[in-house]
Each structure stands twice: as structure tokens, then as C-alpha cells.
Design a protein around this motif. Structure first.
Motif, PDB file in Angstrom:
ATOM      1  N   TRP A 105      70.584  85.072  85.383  1.00 38.22           N
ATOM      2  CA  TRP A 105      71.889  85.789  85.253  1.00 38.22           C
ATOM      3  C   TRP A 105      73.019  85.382  84.224  1.00 38.22           C
ATOM      4  O   TRP A 105      73.536  86.095  83.534  1.00 38.22           O
ATOM      5  N   ASN A 106      73.060  84.221  83.794  1.00 36.89           N
ATOM      6  CA  ASN A 106      73.980  83.479  82.810  1.00 36.89           C
ATOM      7  C   ASN A 106      73.764  84.189  81.288  1.00 36.89           C
ATOM      8  O   ASN A 106      74.457  84.174  80.687  1.00 36.89           O
ATOM      9  N   PHE A 185      69.612  96.315  70.955  1.00 35.25           N
ATOM     10  CA  PHE A 185      69.353  96.194  72.197  1.00 35.25           C
ATOM     11  C   PHE A 185      69.321  94.694  72.484  1.00 35.25           C
ATOM     12  O   PHE A 185      68.495  93.966  71.583  1.00 35.25           O
ATOM     13  N   TYR A 186      69.774  94.203  73.325  1.00 37.58           N
ATOM     14  CA  TYR A 186      69.883  92.859  73.725  1.00 37.58           C
ATOM     15  C   TYR A 186      68.507  92.732  74.950  1.00 37.58           C
ATOM     16  O   TYR A 186      68.840  93.267  75.787  1.00 37.58           O
ATOM     17  N   TYR A 187      67.590  92.063  74.739  1.00 42.82           N
ATOM     18  CA  TYR A 187      66.471  92.056  75.627  1.00 42.82           C
ATOM     19  C   TYR A 187      66.692  90.495  76.228  1.00 42.82           C
ATOM     20  O   TYR A 187      66.783  89.593  75.619  1.00 42.82           O
ATOM     21  N   LEU A 188      66.967  90.509  77.505  1.00 44.80           N
ATOM     22  CA  LEU A 188      66.800  89.335  78.316  1.00 44.80           C
ATOM     23  C   LEU A 188      65.310  88.632  78.172  1.00 44.80           C
ATOM     24  O   LEU A 188      64.386  89.280  78.127  1.00 44.80           O
ATOM     25  N   LYS A 189      65.298  87.467  78.296  1.00 44.86           N
ATOM     26  CA  LYS A 189      64.343  86.548  78.019  1.00 44.86           C
ATOM     27  C   LYS A 189      63.301  86.639  79.397  1.00 44.86           C
ATOM     28  O   LYS A 189      62.361  86.767  79.354  1.00 44.86           O
ATOM     29  N   LYS A 190      64.090  86.624  80.341  1.00 41.11           N
ATOM     30  CA  LYS A 190      63.647  86.671  81.853  1.00 41.11           C
ATOM     31  C   LYS A 190      64.289  87.862  82.606  1.00 41.11           C
ATOM     32  O   LYS A 190      65.522  87.765  82.572  1.00 41.11           O
ATOM     33  N   GLU A 191      63.770  88.904  82.877  1.00 40.22           N
ATOM     34  CA  GLU A 191      64.483  90.099  83.659  1.00 40.22           C
ATOM     35  C   GLU A 191      65.183  89.593  84.935  1.00 40.22           C
ATOM     36  O   GLU A 191      64.792  88.681  85.531  1.00 40.22           O
ATOM     37  N   VAL A 192      66.358  90.234  85.171  1.00 47.73           N
ATOM     38  CA  VAL A 192      66.960  89.954  86.341  1.00 47.73           C
ATOM     39  C   VAL A 192      66.776  91.165  87.557  1.00 47.73           C
ATOM     40  O   VAL A 192      67.088  90.798  88.566  1.00 47.73           O
ATOM     41  N   ILE A 193      66.113  92.102  86.892  1.00 49.15           N
ATOM     42  CA  ILE A 193      66.066  93.194  87.869  1.00 49.15           C
ATOM     43  C   ILE A 193      64.450  93.586  88.046  1.00 49.15           C
ATOM     44  O   ILE A 193      63.779  93.613  86.847  1.00 49.15           O
ATOM     45  N   CYS A 194      63.662  93.570  89.241  1.00 49.66           N
ATOM     46  CA  CYS A 194      62.332  93.666  89.374  1.00 49.66           C
ATOM     47  C   CYS A 194      62.109  95.044  89.920  1.00 49.66           C
ATOM     48  O   CYS A 194      62.791  95.655  90.903  1.00 49.66           O
ATOM     49  N   HIS A 195      61.106  96.111  89.433  1.00 48.55           N
ATOM     50  CA  HIS A 195      60.898  97.224  89.999  1.00 48.55           C
ATOM     51  C   HIS A 195      59.632  96.976  90.633  1.00 48.55           C
ATOM     52  O   HIS A 195      58.748  96.442  90.130  1.00 48.55           O
ATOM     53  N   GLY A 196      59.329  97.631  92.055  1.00 42.22           N
ATOM     54  CA  GLY A 196      58.349  97.492  92.529  1.00 42.22           C
ATOM     55  C   GLY A 196      58.535  97.471  94.154  1.00 42.22           C
ATOM     56  O   GLY A 196      59.594  97.647  94.538  1.00 42.22           O
TER      57      GLY A 196
END
Length: 196
Positions: A105-106, A185-196
Motif C-alpha cells: 500500500w505504501n 501509467f504507474y504500475y505497482l510492483k506488487k498488486e494490492v487488489i486481487c481478482h478472483g
């Protein structure tokens, strides 16, 4: 300005009170980094216990707001309307079935502090090193993928969002407009929202 005051998280929902409750629990958990952020539940005139679920959270959290459409406008106009109702610098429109991983999140807060236009918060369909337009557009079909700056949600984008509701992906309109304008676009290195 404090970062938490710059982001509006809007959950669109319709007759899925159980899922909504789970999502609100995750957002408002004691360990959640967004527990003090503005959260708006955008209800498409649910006939289940959605209002009661939200009311229980509002009794404990002053940052939870509730809006209920006077009639069911169907899901896609409800999504567009949620974007239109944003009052903050950023909006993150969430589905009522969202899953979160707060470890990174940071990086979201850092991207907002740098005034990035679109923060790609989910990358389950975007492999590392493949931050290309086709992957982005595929990922952005999922509602909660991007956090948008209000700077790109101008009247033209909103009109196009409503005009293209038949495409089934109103959240793609600001992404496509930004692509057409050679926006970054700014791509997070690790996602904070997961789909599934």
C-alpha cells in the motif's frame, strides 16, 4: 494535504450484502492501511440487507458514507455514476467482491504523492516486464484495477463513459483516453487488489 484525504474509495453494489460486508470488513480492519480513508458505498437500489450492513458499519466508522439510487439504473450506469460522484483528488471504484493485499500500500500512497494520473493497482494479467497497452487493457476490464486522478475524469471522458455503456466496460474509457493522449501509467510492483 494528507494522502488519506485525497482518495475516495467507492464500492458499487447491488443485492450482494454478504460480499459487501466482507469487503467492508477488509477495508476497515484494524490492520488495514485504508481504514481511515473515505469509503462510499454506491448502492444500485438493493432490495436485500445492504442498507442494514452499511448502517452497522456507519455506527462504528465515521468515514463510511452511503448513497442509494432511487431506482435500479443497472450495473454499468451505476459504475459511471460512481465515477461522476467523486469529490476527491483520486477515485478507486471497487467491486463489492474485492480482495486486498495491503503489503504494498505504501507504493500507492507514494504514487498519489507524485500525482500520478492512473495507478494500476492490479496486475494479475500483467507479468513483470510486460507493462504494455494490450496487457493493460485486458487487466483494466476488471473494475477495481485502476486508481484514477480526477484530472483525467473530465467532462469529455465522463460523456464518453456514458455513451459507451453498451461496451460493458465503462472503466476502460478513461484508460483508453489516457492511452490516446500518450499519458503515462504507474504500475505497482506488487498488486494490492486481487481478482478472483
Amino acid at each position: 494535504m494528507d494522502i488519506k484525504n485525497r482518495l475516495q474509495m467507492t464500492i458499487v453494489t447491488y443485492n450482494r450484502d454478504i460480499y459487501l460486508e466482507r469487503t467492508l470488513n477488509c477495508l476497515l480492519d484494524e490492520k488495514s492501511p485504508v481504514k481511515d480513508y473515505s469509503i462510499l458505498v454506491f448502492d444500485n437500489n438493493s432490495t436485500d440487507n445492504t442498507h442494514e450492513v452499511v448502517k452497522r458499519f456507519q455506527e462504528k466508522f465515521t468515514n463510511v458514507d452511503y448513497y442509494k439510487n432511487p431506482y435500479n439504473v443497472t450495473s454499468l450506469p451505476n459504475i459511471a455514476k460512481a465515477f461522476e460522484q467523486n469529490t476527491k483528488d483520486y477515485i478507486w471504484v471497487l467491486s463489492d467482491t474485492a480482495h486486498f493485499d495491503w503489503d504494498n500500500w505504501n507504493e500507492v500512497e507514494m504514487a498519489m504523492s507524485k500525482n500520478e494520473d492512473i495507478i494500476v493497482a492490479s496486475r494479475s494479467l500483467i507479468p513483470q516486464g510486460c507493462e504494455t497497452i494490450p496487457y493493460l487493457l485486458t487487466q483494466a476490464c476488471f473494475l477495481s484495477t485502476c486508481i484514477f486522478s480526477k484530472n483525467i475524469l473530465n467532462s469529455k471522458v465522463m460523456k464518453n463513459m456514458y455513451d459507451n455503456l453498451y461496451t460493458m466496460f465503462p472503466q476502460l474509457i478513461p484508460v483508453v483516453e489516457h492511452v490516446n493522449n500518450n499519458g503515462k501509467f504507474y504500475y505497482l510492483k506488487k498488486e494490492v487488489i486481487c481478482h478472483g
